[in-house]
Design an enzyme around this catalytic site. Structure first.
Site, PDB file in Angstrom:
ATOM      1  N   TYR A   1       0.813  -1.214   0.000  1.00 22.61           N
ATOM      2  CA  TYR A   1       0.000   0.000   0.000  1.00 22.61           C
ATOM      3  C   TYR A   1       0.851   1.271   0.000  1.00 22.61           C
ATOM      4  O   TYR A   1       0.475   2.269  -0.594  1.00 22.61           O
ATOM      5  CB  TYR A   1      -0.897   0.030   1.241  1.00 22.61           C
ATOM      6  CG  TYR A   1      -2.188  -0.730   1.093  1.00 22.61           C
ATOM      7  CD1 TYR A   1      -2.181  -2.100   0.902  1.00 22.61           C
ATOM      8  CD2 TYR A   1      -3.409  -0.078   1.153  1.00 22.61           C
ATOM      9  CE1 TYR A   1      -3.361  -2.807   0.783  1.00 22.61           C
ATOM     10  CE2 TYR A   1      -4.591  -0.775   1.035  1.00 22.61           C
ATOM     11  CZ  TYR A   1      -4.565  -2.134   0.848  1.00 22.61           C
ATOM     12  OH  TYR A   1      -5.740  -2.826   0.723  1.00 22.61           O
TER      13      TYR A   1
ATOM     14  N   ASP B   1      -2.704 -18.488   1.891  1.00 15.30           N
ATOM     15  CA  ASP B   1      -3.684 -19.171   1.033  1.00 15.30           C
ATOM     16  C   ASP B   1      -4.395 -20.278   1.808  1.00 15.30           C
ATOM     17  O   ASP B   1      -5.612 -20.457   1.712  1.00 15.30           O
ATOM     18  CB  ASP B   1      -3.033 -19.702  -0.265  1.00 15.30           C
ATOM     19  CG  ASP B   1      -1.694 -20.380  -0.060  1.00 15.30           C
ATOM     20  OD1 ASP B   1      -1.169 -20.358   1.072  1.00 15.30           O
ATOM     21  OD2 ASP B   1      -1.166 -20.947  -1.029  1.00 15.30           O
TER      22      ASP B   1
ATOM     23  N   ASP C   1     -11.922  -9.160   4.525  1.00 16.66           N
ATOM     24  CA  ASP C   1     -13.163  -9.203   3.738  1.00 16.66           C
ATOM     25  C   ASP C   1     -13.716 -10.622   3.712  1.00 16.66           C
ATOM     26  O   ASP C   1     -14.938 -10.829   3.719  1.00 16.66           O
ATOM     27  CB  ASP C   1     -12.933  -8.720   2.296  1.00 16.66           C
ATOM     28  CG  ASP C   1     -13.242  -7.239   2.141  1.00 16.66           C
ATOM     29  OD1 ASP C   1     -13.034  -6.494   3.117  1.00 16.66           O
ATOM     30  OD2 ASP C   1     -13.685  -6.821   1.053  1.00 16.66           O
TER      31      ASP C   1
HETATM   32  C1  IPM Z   1     -10.229  -1.509   3.893  1.00 16.02           C
HETATM   33  C2  IPM Z   1     -10.546  -0.955   2.535  1.00 16.02           C
HETATM   34  C3  IPM Z   1      -9.428  -0.029   2.112  1.00 16.02           C
HETATM   35  C4  IPM Z   1      -8.142  -0.831   2.096  1.00 16.02           C
HETATM   36  C5  IPM Z   1      -9.675   0.684   0.770  1.00 16.02           C
HETATM   37  C6  IPM Z   1     -10.972   1.466   0.791  1.00 16.02           C
HETATM   38  C7  IPM Z   1      -8.528   1.553   0.353  1.00 16.02           C
HETATM   39  O1  IPM Z   1     -10.748  -1.972   1.626  1.00 16.02           O
HETATM   40  O2  IPM Z   1     -10.121  -0.706   4.840  1.00 16.02           O
HETATM   41  O3  IPM Z   1     -10.081  -2.723   4.011  1.00 16.02           O
HETATM   42  O4  IPM Z   1      -7.830  -1.461   1.053  1.00 16.02           O
HETATM   43  O5  IPM Z   1      -7.433  -0.842   3.088  1.00 16.02           O
HETATM   44 MG    MG Z   2     -10.648  -3.884   2.443  1.00 15.31          MG
END
Ligand code: IPM
Ligand code: MG
Length: 383
Positions: free
Chosen positions: A161, A243, A271
């Site tokens: 990132y 994984d 997620d």
């Molecule tokens: C999260 C989100 C963010 C990330 C995005 C919106 C940049 O997906 O907080 O998980 O990738 O960190």
């Molecule tokens: Mg995210």
């Protein structure tokens, strides 16, 4: 030493705490769910010797369209002076995003700068499925067992990132891109300490998620982990490749308690955590830095359901609970907030984003859900 009458008086008075909270409602469903979180904050004020000064500020695509900047200076100033930051959701649909230059889009132009400014390296994402929520999960009851209760600890200000990025034309005339995954040992050590401390307070099991069979960054990560682990002799470390962890989250989620991982792995696996709960709408989070913390849902702005009064505010109110615990030392009241929300589900209510009509629940809207949480909270014994 004898105290004067006046000193005795002041010593016995309960101290009223005053906190400033920057409120960054954001885009999409952000303002709707933030409104419900604010209702909860008001009830916390009623029930405790605390006042919250709420400082709303523009953040995200809405800020870009109004001020030409997704994280305007006025918002930075407000966040700088706040004791904590409560952030809603940001972002636009894929098509709408194209109206904003890439580097000014809310993710790159606001969220990452927010994380970087306050060095909020420790991101805590609970993946919690108590009995009252079990029917939301796509997993079979035998997999859920007595419930899922994981906290994912994600490094939030390093890795891909924030590494160097390049895009251009290479010597063969081809378009190319280069992004670097960078960590130094201090960055790794500080997040590992956070994870070990948490594991020590909980079940004393820490799943270390990595990819050391391919990535050098994971080799260094694991080297530092061995060093840090010496300071936490009671914590058992279990190594798992990222994984394979993804598979295990679906097949055997109850094996996990605290999981720690670098930024990108944490983005993806958290997620998936929302997936096993049944919705990202059930995912609040805390982003903690050395001096400042901010709190936000782990999900996006859900533009498809924005403005319809159907988004569940759980992730936002859960973020308030995390704020109470981490920033204001109000762990007991935080528990009450969780219990109030789960109580509303347990009473058979839900919102349309989480449940389909005919699924046996009584459907209520965003505002009604917030009202019911507040009603439950008012009934809880004061702490
Ligand atoms: C999260 C989100 C963010 C990330 C995005 C919106 C940049 O997906 O907080 O998980 O990738 O960190
Ligand atoms: Mg995210």
């Amino acid at each position: 030493m004898t105290l004067s009458f006046y000193e005795l008086q002041t010593n016995t008075q309960v101290e009223m705490k005053n906190y400033k909270i920057a409120i960054l409602a954001g885009d999409g469903i952000g303002p709707e769910i933030t409104q419900e979180a604010i209702k909860v904050l008001k009830v916390i004020e009623e029930r405790n010797d605390v006042t919250f000064e709420l400082l709303p500020a523009a953040f995200g695509a809405c800020a870009y369209f109004e001020f030409g900047d997704a994280f305007p200076q006025a918002t930075i100033d407000i966040c700088d002076q706040a004791d904590a930051i409560l952030k809603g959701t940001i972002g636009l649909s894929h098509e709408e995003s194209k109206k904003i230059p890439i580097d000014k889009q809310p993710e790159r132009g606001a969220l990452l700068p927010l994380r970087r400014r306050y060095n909020t390296y420790a991101n805590f994402r609970p993946v919690s499925l108590p009995k009252a929520l079990a029917h939301f999960s796509p997993l079979k009851p035998e997999i859920i067992g007595e419930g899922i209760d994981i906290i994912m600890v994600r490094e939030l200000v390093g890795g891909l990132y924030f590494g160097n990025k390049e895009m251009g034309i290479n010597e063969q005339g081809l378009r190319y891109v280069k992004e670097t995954l960078e960590y130094d040992e201090n960055q790794i050590r500080q997040i590992l300490h956070q994870a070990f401390k948490l594991a020590n307070k909980r079940k004393k099991i820490l799943h270390n998620i990595h990819k050391s069979n391919v990535l050098k960054s994971s080799v260094l990560w694991n080297e530092i982990l061995d060093e840090v682990a010496v300071e936490y002799p009671d914590v058992q470390v279990i190594h798992q490749l990222v994984d394979s962890a993804a598979t295990n989250l679906c097949l055997r989620p109850t094996q996990f308690d605290v999981m720690v991982m670098e930024n990108m792995f944490g983005d993806i696996l958290s997620d998936q955590g929302g997936g096993i709960l049944g919705s990202l709408g059930l995912m609040p989070s805390a982003c903690i830095g050395p001096e400042k913390a901010y709190y936000e849902p782990s999900h996006g702005s859900a533009p498809d359901i924005a403005g319809k009064n159907i988004a569940n505010p759980y992730s936002m109110i859960g973020s308030v609970a995390m704020m109470l615990e981490n920033s204001f030392d109000m762990a007991e009241e935080a528990k009450n907030v969780w219990a109030a929300m789960q109580g509303v589900f347990a009473d058979g209510y839900s919102t349309a984003d989480l449940s389909k009509p005919g699924s046996g629940v009584t459907m209520i809207n965003t505002v009604e859900f917030g009202d019911k949480v507040v009603e439950k909270l008012r009934q809880m014994p004061k702490v």
